[in-house]
Structure formats: structure tokens, C-alpha cells
Scaffold this motif. Sequence first.
Motif, PDB file in Angstrom:
ATOM      1  N   GLY A   1       2.333   9.852  -9.618  1.00 43.07           N
ATOM      2  CA  GLY A   1       2.295   8.312  -9.072  1.00 43.07           C
ATOM      3  C   GLY A   1       1.847   7.602 -10.414  1.00 43.07           C
ATOM      4  O   GLY A   1       1.889   8.091 -11.411  1.00 43.07           O
TER       5      GLY A   1
ATOM      6  N   CYS B   1      -8.397  -2.598  -4.301  1.00 46.62           N
ATOM      7  CA  CYS B   1      -8.512  -1.802  -5.870  1.00 46.62           C
ATOM      8  C   CYS B   1      -8.211  -2.769  -6.949  1.00 46.62           C
ATOM      9  O   CYS B   1      -7.578  -2.198  -7.944  1.00 46.62           O
ATOM     10  CB  CYS B   1      -7.301  -0.599  -5.934  1.00 46.62           C
ATOM     11  SG  CYS B   1      -7.717   0.605  -4.581  1.00 46.62           S
TER      12      CYS B   1
ATOM     13  N   ASP C   1       2.910  -1.430 -15.793  1.00 40.67           N
ATOM     14  CA  ASP C   1       2.430  -0.922 -14.488  1.00 40.67           C
ATOM     15  C   ASP C   1       3.661  -1.498 -13.686  1.00 40.67           C
ATOM     16  O   ASP C   1       3.173  -2.585 -13.196  1.00 40.67           O
ATOM     17  CB  ASP C   1       1.126  -1.069 -14.318  1.00 40.67           C
ATOM     18  CG  ASP C   1       0.696  -0.830 -12.915  1.00 40.67           C
ATOM     19  OD1 ASP C   1       1.638  -0.521 -12.029  1.00 40.67           O
ATOM     20  OD2 ASP C   1      -0.456  -1.076 -12.357  1.00 40.67           O
TER      21      ASP C   1
ATOM     22  N   ALA D   1       4.199  -0.455 -10.516  1.00 43.71           N
ATOM     23  CA  ALA D   1       3.940   0.255  -9.246  1.00 43.71           C
ATOM     24  C   ALA D   1       4.631  -0.813  -8.121  1.00 43.71           C
ATOM     25  O   ALA D   1       5.089  -0.695  -7.293  1.00 43.71           O
ATOM     26  CB  ALA D   1       2.697   0.311  -8.717  1.00 43.71           C
ATOM     27  N   GLN D   2       4.286  -2.190  -8.232  1.00 45.39           N
ATOM     28  CA  GLN D   2       4.724  -3.437  -7.536  1.00 45.39           C
ATOM     29  C   GLN D   2       5.863  -4.055  -7.855  1.00 45.39           C
ATOM     30  O   GLN D   2       6.279  -4.905  -6.837  1.00 45.39           O
ATOM     31  CB  GLN D   2       3.629  -4.332  -7.183  1.00 45.39           C
ATOM     32  CG  GLN D   2       2.270  -3.755  -6.717  1.00 45.39           C
ATOM     33  CD  GLN D   2       2.191  -3.218  -5.279  1.00 45.39           C
ATOM     34  OE1 GLN D   2       3.086  -3.363  -4.361  1.00 45.39           O
ATOM     35  NE2 GLN D   2       1.260  -2.528  -4.870  1.00 45.39           N
TER      36      GLN D   2
ATOM     37  N   ASN E   1      -0.439  -6.588  -7.398  1.00 42.58           N
ATOM     38  CA  ASN E   1      -0.695  -6.099  -6.154  1.00 42.58           C
ATOM     39  C   ASN E   1      -1.540  -6.907  -5.181  1.00 42.58           C
ATOM     40  O   ASN E   1      -1.311  -7.127  -4.041  1.00 42.58           O
ATOM     41  CB  ASN E   1      -1.228  -4.613  -6.029  1.00 42.58           C
ATOM     42  CG  ASN E   1      -2.821  -4.507  -6.407  1.00 42.58           C
ATOM     43  OD1 ASN E   1      -3.169  -4.907  -7.152  1.00 42.58           O
ATOM     44  ND2 ASN E   1      -3.274  -3.715  -5.422  1.00 42.58           N
TER      45      ASN E   1
ATOM     46  N   SER F   1      -6.200   1.137 -11.298  1.00 42.15           N
ATOM     47  CA  SER F   1      -5.405   2.097 -11.863  1.00 42.15           C
ATOM     48  C   SER F   1      -5.050   1.982 -13.450  1.00 42.15           C
ATOM     49  O   SER F   1      -4.759   2.651 -14.229  1.00 42.15           O
ATOM     50  CB  SER F   1      -4.205   2.703 -11.205  1.00 42.15           C
ATOM     51  OG  SER F   1      -4.444   3.454  -9.965  1.00 42.15           O
TER      52      SER F   1
ATOM     53  N   ALA G   1       0.812  -1.376  -0.114  1.00 46.67           N
ATOM     54  CA  ALA G   1      -0.022   0.165   0.002  1.00 46.67           C
ATOM     55  C   ALA G   1       0.825   1.309  -0.028  1.00 46.67           C
ATOM     56  O   ALA G   1       0.898   1.887  -0.799  1.00 46.67           O
ATOM     57  CB  ALA G   1      -0.948   0.078   1.313  1.00 46.67           C
TER      58      ALA G   1
ATOM     59  N   VAL H   1       3.785  -6.483 -11.533  1.00 51.35           N
ATOM     60  CA  VAL H   1       3.670  -7.567 -10.558  1.00 51.35           C
ATOM     61  C   VAL H   1       2.242  -7.209 -10.066  1.00 51.35           C
ATOM     62  O   VAL H   1       1.858  -5.920  -9.758  1.00 51.35           O
ATOM     63  CB  VAL H   1       4.761  -7.237  -9.269  1.00 51.35           C
ATOM     64  CG1 VAL H   1       4.120  -7.980  -8.019  1.00 51.35           C
ATOM     65  CG2 VAL H   1       5.987  -7.829  -9.629  1.00 51.35           C
TER      66      VAL H   1
ATOM     67  N   ARG I   1      -4.293  -9.021   3.089  1.00 52.90           N
ATOM     68  CA  ARG I   1      -3.009  -9.225   2.377  1.00 52.90           C
ATOM     69  C   ARG I   1      -1.849  -8.682   3.205  1.00 52.90           C
ATOM     70  O   ARG I   1      -1.823  -7.569   3.836  1.00 52.90           O
ATOM     71  CB  ARG I   1      -3.130  -8.194   1.219  1.00 52.90           C
ATOM     72  CG  ARG I   1      -1.761  -8.141   0.329  1.00 52.90           C
ATOM     73  CD  ARG I   1      -1.888  -6.970  -0.649  1.00 52.90           C
ATOM     74  NE  ARG I   1      -1.708  -5.789  -0.282  1.00 52.90           N
ATOM     75  CZ  ARG I   1      -1.746  -4.577  -0.857  1.00 52.90           C
ATOM     76  NH1 ARG I   1      -1.964  -4.724  -1.954  1.00 52.90           N
ATOM     77  NH2 ARG I   1      -1.903  -3.614  -0.336  1.00 52.90           N
TER      78      ARG I   1
HETATM   79  N1  C6P Z   1      -1.743  -0.059  -4.943  1.00 52.27           N
HETATM   80  C1  C6P Z   1      -2.071  -1.169  -3.010  1.00 52.27           C
HETATM   81  O1  C6P Z   1      -2.266  -1.361  -1.834  1.00 52.27           O
HETATM   82  P1  C6P Z   1      -0.596   5.059  -6.882  1.00 52.27           P
HETATM   83  O2  C6P Z   1      -1.897   4.809  -6.112  1.00 52.27           O
HETATM   84  O3  C6P Z   1      -0.852   5.665  -8.268  1.00 52.27           O
HETATM   85  O4  C6P Z   1       0.679   5.070  -6.088  1.00 52.27           O
HETATM   86  O5  C6P Z   1      -0.326   3.503  -7.413  1.00 52.27           O
HETATM   87  C2  C6P Z   1      -1.765   2.900  -7.973  1.00 52.27           C
HETATM   88  C3  C6P Z   1      -1.363   1.381  -8.343  1.00 52.27           C
HETATM   89  C4  C6P Z   1      -0.998   0.896  -9.658  1.00 52.27           C
HETATM   90  N2  C6P Z   1      -0.852  -0.359  -9.784  1.00 52.27           N
HETATM   91  C5  C6P Z   1      -0.585  -1.252  -8.852  1.00 52.27           C
HETATM   92  C6  C6P Z   1      -0.247  -2.584  -9.398  1.00 52.27           C
HETATM   93  C7  C6P Z   1      -0.943  -0.954  -7.606  1.00 52.27           C
HETATM   94  O6  C6P Z   1      -0.441  -1.923  -6.939  1.00 52.27           O
HETATM   95  C8  C6P Z   1      -1.022   0.479  -7.222  1.00 52.27           C
HETATM   96  C9  C6P Z   1      -1.375   0.844  -5.881  1.00 52.27           C
HETATM   97  C10 C6P Z   1      -1.889   0.294  -3.444  1.00 52.27           C
HETATM   98  O7  C6P Z   1      -2.027  -2.315  -3.552  1.00 52.27           O
HETATM   99  C11 C6P Z   1      -2.716   1.273  -3.219  1.00 52.27           C
HETATM  100  S1  C6P Z   1      -4.467   0.694  -4.061  1.00 52.27           S
END
Ligand code: C6P
Length: 415
Positions: A102, A373, A209, A211-212, A184, A134, A40, A182, A388
Motif C-alpha cells: 500500500g 493519522c 503520496d 493515497a487520497q 486525508n 505514513s 479510510a 490530497v 470526517r
Molecule cells: N489514510 C485514512 O483514514 P495505507 O494505510 O498504506 O493504505 O495508506 C496510508 C495513507 C497514506 N497517505 C494518505 C494521504 C492516507 O490517507 C493514507 C491512509 C486512511 O485517512 C487510513 S489512516
Amino acid sequence: MSTLSRVVPTGFDVETIREDFPVLKQSIHGKPLVYLDSAATAQKPHAVVDAIRRFHEVDCANIHRGVHELSQRSTAAYEETRAKAKKFLNARTKNELIFVRGTTEGINLVASSWGRGNVKPGDEIVISALEHHSNIVPWQMLCEEREAKLRIIPMNDRGELLLEEYEKLLGPRTRMVAVSHVSNALGTINPVARIVEMAHNAGALALIDGAQAAPHMKIDVQALDADFYTFSGHKVFGPTGIGILYGKSKLLNAMPPYQGGGDMIKTVTFEKTTYADLPYKFEAGTPNIAGGIGLGAALDYVNRIGLDKIAAYEHELLVYGTEALSEIPGLRIIGTAREKAAVLSFIIEGIHPHDIGTVLDRQGIAVRTGHHCAQPVMDWFHVPATTRASMAFYNTFAELDALAAGLQKVKEIFS
Ligand code: C6P
């Protein structure tokens, strides 16, 4: 103490690392904090907090706008992060790195700017069944606007994408393939190099993406050949409100600006505006300067530890945690991909995840409960939500024992 085997890769000293994270040293409800919610947002080391404070106490000024010393210093520090991000992702030039808020904004920027110019009625965008909202909603919005079609790569019971089904979705109308590196909600590490290659073979572009992925593994956008790659600062131990979008310069150059305003222009008259060159074309308005500088400190910090070492240690945590949780009767892990990052999503028969999260919190253990999400993932597994536990390199085997013990307590309370 558990009898499960704890393998610590050579040279990995988690106790020393934990000293860098002041937040981890507190008690919650009288118990030592066990922070298992790094997916998160990750905790921030001293180095990041200090860089942000230093900016505000010593160098604070707007960037790209002043000839005075403070503005020169803040501009240099902010732009230094762009250079660090270039290295972090192995991009070709600094101009391929755009500062965004982000991952969410990175994807929206591409869907909006690239999408409007390139997606026509009847075209297709391919995403996957395990995406975060997202990486779903911006494409859905684009498809609605352009009368295009969203196609979904399915997955198997482990939470692995089915590449043979993906192959069937690709065709002459495919314009973009957008998938997470990856997941989430499941932890699945997707074979993104192969996914990108298949998209390119079909004549489509590919957005990843990250992010993870960024907090857990080395990323090389050139090796992946990704057209776009985006990640969030706050998940790589940096601040919130800042992230990076990588794009191949040929594509970024051809895209119209995402937002208009200061800093993204060359000249403005009431008749016509000309736009700045990359990367500034996509960076309208005063950005999150302190956040950008904090992100630079975070990337330095992660590099100092080493992503290979991080990945190796976290893998051991994942193996250990998986075994520990598997011993709990009635617990089912959701997401059992063979290639997996340090995420343990699970359900316990007859107990709602929010109740699990609340009881764990009383024991000082922070996990996330809900749909993460990723509602389509929950629908696919026919569960309303999961609990999780997501790990980072500052977590310990003892903390996973605490999680397992905490879950035993949950079972006692609700049985
Ligand atoms: N997942 C989670 O608890 P932002 O909010 O823009 O920093 O990231 C969005 C986002 C996009 N793709 C993936 C794969 C993500 O995991 C996330 C953010 C967090 O899983 C917050 S919802």
C-alpha cells in the motif's frame, strides 16, 4: 427534503452504480447504511469480489514460478494489473510499477532504499504540514539514521500549503520533497505539479503520496514529472494489502533492493547474489496475488465509470455537503481549501468527535473520528480530533441530508 441545489452531471447514474456495491444495501442499527468513510477504505464492487473469488476458485497458483497452466494463468492475470497500473498512472513502461502492500510500504521502500544511498549528514528532506503519518515517520526515521534534517512546508488557515515558504526551504542540501497529492484530514488538493517543478529546480527529487488522489482524479505521472508516486489498492475500490509504487526507471535501477528473498534474484550462491531486473528487484517473496488481480478489476471498474465523471460528481457532493453542514450552528469545517476533494472534516463546539461518531453510527451513518493519522494537522488547528465524512462516487445527496439530520440529532442529545 433539503432546498440545497443538487447538480448531477449528465450521464452519471448513481443508483445503477450502487447496484454494484452489495455492502451498501444493508441496514445498521435498523437504519439504511450511509457509508461516509471511503477515505479510510473504499467499498468493493462485484467486479472486484468476483475477480478475487475467480482466482481462488479457478486459477490459484503461485506466480513467476511454474510452467503449469494454473501458474501461467495466475502470472498473466497478476502482470495484467501492472499493465493496467501503467495506464492508470500514465507511466512510461511497466517496469516502473512496483507492487507494494500500500502507500505506506511504497513510501517506506523509497525512504529506505533510495534514502540510504543518497542522504548524508546535513542533507534535508522536505515534507508538508498536512501529511499523513505514513509520509512523515519513514522520513523521520531516515533523517535520524542519516543525521539529516526534516523541514516542513507550512499551511494557512484554509489548509493550503504556502508555496512562498516552501521556496525558502529549498536549497542545495534538499534531497527529497515528499508531499501528499490530497490531504486525508483536510481534503486539500495540493498543486503537486508546481511542487515537483520547484523541487527539481532546486536539484531535489519529489515523491507524491497519492493515497487520497487515486480514487478521485486522473493522474498522469509524466505530466506531473513526479519521481515517485504511490497509492493503495483498497482506497481505489480494490482489496487491502496491495498497492502501487511508481518510480522513474533511471532512479529505480540505481536503487538497491528493499528486501531480499525469492523472486527478486537472478542468481544466488553463498558467495554472491545478483538481482533481478525491474520491477522484480523490489518484489521479494510470494506477493498478494489475489489482491493484485482484484486491484486490476478495480482499476478497470473505475476507468469504466471515468475519473472525469467521478471528479465532477464528487465535486457536486462536496459543494452540497459543505452547504448542508454550514447550516448547523456551532459546526466548524476544518479544511476549507479552494481546491478540495470530497472530504468534510469538522468539529462541533462542546461535543467530542467520538461522541458524534457514536451517535451517527446509531443512525446507520459511518464516519471516521479521531486524528486520522495526521496528528500534526490536528495540532496545527488546535483540535484534538475531528469528525470526517469522506465521500465516493456511490454516495448520494440524500445521504448528505441524512448526515446533516444525524448531526442535528447529535446536537439535541448533547445540548
Ligand atoms: N489514510 C485514512 O483514514 P495505507 O494505510 O498504506 O493504505 O495508506 C496510508 C495513507 C497514506 N497517505 C494518505 C494521504 C492516507 O490517507 C493514507 C491512509 C486512511 O485517512 C487510513 S489512516
